[in-house]
Design a protein around this motif. Sequence first.
Motif, PDB file in Angstrom:
ATOM      1  N   GLU A 174      19.619 -25.357  -3.765  1.00 33.81           N
ATOM      2  CA  GLU A 174      19.893 -24.293  -4.734  1.00 33.81           C
ATOM      3  C   GLU A 174      21.156 -24.539  -5.556  1.00 33.81           C
ATOM      4  N   THR A 189      13.701 -19.015 -10.332  1.00 33.37           N
ATOM      5  CA  THR A 189      13.810 -18.571  -8.947  1.00 33.37           C
ATOM      6  C   THR A 189      15.280 -18.448  -8.597  1.00 33.37           C
ATOM      7  N   GLY A 190      15.578 -17.858  -7.460  1.00 30.41           N
ATOM      8  CA  GLY A 190      16.960 -17.727  -7.013  1.00 30.41           C
ATOM      9  C   GLY A 190      17.465 -16.308  -7.134  1.00 30.41           C
ATOM     10  N   GLU A 191      18.729 -16.138  -6.801  1.00 28.68           N
ATOM     11  CA  GLU A 191      19.392 -14.839  -6.839  1.00 28.68           C
ATOM     12  C   GLU A 191      19.842 -14.504  -8.255  1.00 28.68           C
ATOM     13  N   GLN A 192      20.173 -13.251  -8.493  1.00 31.12           N
ATOM     14  CA  GLN A 192      20.633 -12.811  -9.811  1.00 31.12           C
ATOM     15  C   GLN A 192      21.882 -13.582 -10.256  1.00 31.12           C
ATOM     16  N   GLY A 193      22.793 -13.873  -9.344  1.00 33.75           N
ATOM     17  CA  GLY A 193      24.027 -14.581  -9.698  1.00 33.75           C
ATOM     18  C   GLY A 193      23.833 -16.055  -9.966  1.00 33.75           C
ATOM     19  N   TYR A 227      20.057 -24.173 -14.837  1.00 32.15           N
ATOM     20  CA  TYR A 227      20.718 -23.466 -13.755  1.00 32.15           C
ATOM     21  C   TYR A 227      21.596 -22.397 -14.391  1.00 32.15           C
ATOM     22  N   ARG A 269      20.335 -18.304 -10.855  1.00 32.26           N
ATOM     23  CA  ARG A 269      18.896 -18.530 -10.988  1.00 32.26           C
ATOM     24  C   ARG A 269      18.677 -19.917 -11.588  1.00 32.26           C
TER      25      ARG A 269
END
Length: 94
Positions: free
Chosen positions: A31, A55-59, A12, A61
């Motif tokens: 998430e 996966t996930g947002e830039q802040g 993470y 992932r």
Amino acid sequence: MSITPTNHGYAYIFENEGSVNVAVCARIEDEKPVDVIAIHFRTKQIKVDTAVQLTGEQGARYSTAPVAVYGEDHVVHLRKVAVGEGLTAAGLRS
């Protein structure tokens, strides 16, 4: 010289106070990391093997499957868990 993974689990990647950190956990729920077993703080660089999917947002992932995580000199490496590595520190089967 090869480097031995320090932990296995879901990676993470998150930002905190301007630095990038990598938590290793047993699973991801909604998430967010669950049952964190290690955190690599203030990494200078993250090297992600091409076999690892994030996966996930830039802040924030995270890996879509358990990975082997190891660090050296503030560089964190993420790679696919190799066959035969057995049970991981997070209690996950490789």
